[in-house]
Design a protein around this motif. Structure first.
Motif, mmCIF file in Angstrom:
data_model
loop_
_atom_site.group_PDB
_atom_site.id
_atom_site.type_symbol
_atom_site.label_atom_id
_atom_site.label_comp_id
_atom_site.label_asym_id
_atom_site.label_seq_id
_atom_site.Cartn_x
_atom_site.Cartn_y
_atom_site.Cartn_z
ATOM 1 N N GLU A 1 0.823 -1.210 0.000
ATOM 2 C CA GLU A 1 0.000 0.000 0.000
ATOM 3 C C GLU A 1 0.855 1.256 0.000
ATOM 4 N N LYS A 2 2.010 1.223 0.688
ATOM 5 C CA LYS A 2 2.875 2.396 0.795
ATOM 6 C C LYS A 2 4.317 1.969 0.529
ATOM 7 N N VAL A 3 4.896 2.464 -0.584
ATOM 8 C CA VAL A 3 6.282 2.155 -0.922
ATOM 9 C C VAL A 3 7.206 3.013 -0.067
ATOM 10 N N LEU A 4 8.183 2.366 0.575
ATOM 11 C CA LEU A 4 9.125 3.073 1.444
ATOM 12 C C LEU A 4 10.505 3.224 0.807
ATOM 13 N N PHE A 5 10.972 2.208 0.121
ATOM 14 C CA PHE A 5 12.280 2.216 -0.528
ATOM 15 C C PHE A 5 12.152 1.540 -1.884
ATOM 16 N N THR A 6 12.949 1.991 -2.834
ATOM 17 C CA THR A 6 12.925 1.415 -4.172
ATOM 18 C C THR A 6 14.348 1.241 -4.675
ATOM 19 N N GLY A 7 14.596 0.121 -5.329
ATOM 20 C CA GLY A 7 15.864 -0.109 -6.023
ATOM 21 C C GLY A 7 15.553 -0.397 -7.473
ATOM 22 N N LYS A 8 16.238 0.281 -8.395
ATOM 23 C CA LYS A 8 15.987 0.115 -9.825
ATOM 24 C C LYS A 8 17.260 -0.329 -10.531
ATOM 25 N N THR A 9 17.082 -1.145 -11.574
ATOM 26 C CA THR A 9 18.212 -1.579 -12.384
ATOM 27 C C THR A 9 17.839 -1.539 -13.857
ATOM 28 N N HIS A 10 18.854 -1.466 -14.685
ATOM 29 C CA HIS A 10 18.721 -1.613 -16.131
ATOM 30 C C HIS A 10 19.820 -2.574 -16.536
ATOM 31 N N THR A 11 19.459 -3.706 -17.110
ATOM 32 C CA THR A 11 20.436 -4.736 -17.435
ATOM 33 C C THR A 11 20.365 -5.083 -18.906
ATOM 34 N N GLN B 1 12.404 -2.969 -10.950
ATOM 35 C CA GLN B 1 12.266 -2.106 -9.779
ATOM 36 C C GLN B 1 11.793 -2.990 -8.640
ATOM 37 N N VAL B 2 12.543 -3.003 -7.559
ATOM 38 C CA VAL B 2 12.164 -3.746 -6.359
ATOM 39 C C VAL B 2 11.786 -2.727 -5.295
ATOM 40 N N ASP B 3 10.577 -2.868 -4.780
ATOM 41 C CA ASP B 3 10.075 -1.961 -3.752
ATOM 42 C C ASP B 3 9.976 -2.677 -2.410
ATOM 43 N N VAL B 4 10.289 -1.949 -1.353
ATOM 44 C CA VAL B 4 9.997 -2.382 0.011
ATOM 45 C C VAL B 4 8.908 -1.443 0.494
#
Length: 148
Positions: free
Chosen positions: A5-15, A90-93
């Motif tokens: 419901e609420k994204v706190l942290f995000t990590g993004k990659t391009h491979t 994109q991986v969200d916590v």
């Protein structure tokens, strides 16, 4: 499986699969990380922050594994991936109520491949990739396939 419901942290990659040592690199202030797979082709985790977050590292490892699985899935279907094929993850916590969860969004780019074929390959890659299998049913994973 719970939706965030609420994204706190995000990590993004391009491979991408880098076959060109002169390929454009990350912008100033970021790091390109070369990973490898058993087939010995280089996978590039392009433009990571100098001190990546756990989410970005997970997304980078997952994307390097997944793009390898994408190539395997394509070869099993007798399809040649374009040289500019890429995977963005994109991986969200985030939180839902008091609980903390992971979520992921994939954008698979396979220019010039028919949409239905590209989608089938992208789904098959999730059946091959050990990271995808490890999280299957545990986190929400959205998949967007771009062929243009």
């Amino acid at each position: 499986m719970t939706k965030i419901e609420k994204v706190l942290f995000t990590g993004k990659t391009h491979t991408t699969v880098n076959r060109d040592p002169n390929a454009q690199r990350g912008d100033h202030g970021v790091v390109d990380i070369r990973t490898s797979a058993p087939d010995c082709e280089n996978r590039e985790f392009i433009a990571a922050e100098p001190h990546p977050t756990a989410e970005q590292l997970f997304a980078g490892a997952w994307s390097a594994c997944y793009i390898t699985a994408l190539g395997i899935a394509a070869s099993l279907k007798k399809v040649t991936l374009p040289p500019d094929a890429s995977v963005d993850i994109q991986v969200d916590v985030g939180q839902t109520g008091p609980g903390w969860f992971l979520g992921a969004q994939f954008t698979v780019r396979v220019p010039g491949v028919a949409q239905d074929v590209a989608e089938a390959i992208a789904h098959s890659a999730h059946q091959i990739c050990p990271y995808s299998k490890a999280v299957h049913g545990n986190i929400e994973v959205a998949l967007n396939v771009v062929t243009a």
